[in-house]
Design a protein around this motif. Sequence first.
Motif, PDB file in Angstrom:
ATOM      1  N   TYR A  12       0.834  -1.200   0.000  1.00  0.00           N
ATOM      2  CA  TYR A  12       0.000   0.000   0.000  1.00  0.00           C
ATOM      3  C   TYR A  12       0.877   1.262   0.000  1.00  0.00           C
ATOM      4  CZ  TYR A  12      -3.245   3.583   1.554  1.00  0.00           C
ATOM      5  OH  TYR A  12      -3.968   4.723   1.656  1.00  0.00           O
ATOM      6  N   ALA A  13       1.888   1.291   0.858  1.00  0.00           N
ATOM      7  CA  ALA A  13       2.770   2.457   0.919  1.00  0.00           C
ATOM      8  C   ALA A  13       3.505   2.672  -0.404  1.00  0.00           C
ATOM      9  CB  ALA A  13       3.769   2.293   2.058  1.00  0.00           C
ATOM     10  N   LEU A  14       3.936   1.585  -1.032  1.00  0.00           N
ATOM     11  CA  LEU A  14       4.616   1.719  -2.319  1.00  0.00           C
ATOM     12  C   LEU A  14       3.692   2.317  -3.375  1.00  0.00           C
ATOM     13  CD1 LEU A  14       6.644  -1.595  -2.509  1.00  0.00           C
ATOM     14  CD2 LEU A  14       7.564   0.716  -2.348  1.00  0.00           C
TER      15      LEU A  14
ATOM     16  N   PRO B 187       4.081   6.985  -7.063  1.00  0.00           N
ATOM     17  CA  PRO B 187       3.711   8.294  -7.625  1.00  0.00           C
ATOM     18  C   PRO B 187       4.839   9.320  -7.521  1.00  0.00           C
ATOM     19  CG  PRO B 187       1.914   7.461  -6.313  1.00  0.00           C
ATOM     20  CD  PRO B 187       3.085   6.551  -6.081  1.00  0.00           C
ATOM     21  N   TRP B 188       5.634   9.242  -6.472  1.00  0.00           N
ATOM     22  CA  TRP B 188       6.762  10.168  -6.340  1.00  0.00           C
ATOM     23  C   TRP B 188       7.836   9.868  -7.393  1.00  0.00           C
ATOM     24  CZ3 TRP B 188      11.751   8.574  -5.220  1.00  0.00           C
ATOM     25  CH2 TRP B 188      12.677   9.589  -5.063  1.00  0.00           C
TER      26      TRP B 188
ATOM     27  N   GLN C 141       0.867   4.030  -2.981  1.00  0.00           N
ATOM     28  CA  GLN C 141       0.278   5.321  -2.660  1.00  0.00           C
ATOM     29  C   GLN C 141       1.306   6.447  -2.594  1.00  0.00           C
ATOM     30  OE1 GLN C 141      -3.014   6.156  -2.356  1.00  0.00           O
ATOM     31  NE2 GLN C 141      -3.304   4.101  -3.157  1.00  0.00           N
ATOM     32  N   TYR C 142       2.539   6.154  -2.207  1.00  0.00           N
ATOM     33  CA  TYR C 142       3.510   7.209  -1.951  1.00  0.00           C
ATOM     34  C   TYR C 142       4.775   7.108  -2.791  1.00  0.00           C
ATOM     35  CZ  TYR C 142       0.419   7.796   2.003  1.00  0.00           C
ATOM     36  OH  TYR C 142      -0.691   7.971   2.777  1.00  0.00           O
ATOM     37  N   VAL C 143       5.382   5.934  -2.846  1.00  0.00           N
ATOM     38  CA  VAL C 143       6.691   5.809  -3.494  1.00  0.00           C
ATOM     39  C   VAL C 143       6.567   5.840  -5.010  1.00  0.00           C
ATOM     40  CG1 VAL C 143       8.724   4.344  -3.756  1.00  0.00           C
ATOM     41  CG2 VAL C 143       7.623   4.574  -1.514  1.00  0.00           C
TER      42      VAL C 143
END
Length: 58
Positions: free
Chosen positions: A29-31, A37-38, A33-35
């Motif tokens: 999920y963290a990958l 897209p960044w 949602q955050y990593v």
Amino acid sequence: MYGWIWRHLPGNAWMRALISLVLVLAVVYALFQYVFPWAEPLLPFNDVTVDNGMAVNQ
């Protein structure tokens, strides 16, 4: 590394498996949602080098 994580999780084998699954889902999920897209603007996936409409000389 995985053995170290497994040994430090609380509970019996079923509880450890459930906690491991939750941890894996949290990382995924963290990958997403955050990593990812960044990092997407930094990756060269949209750098197209193919010319449209150019005929090949034979």
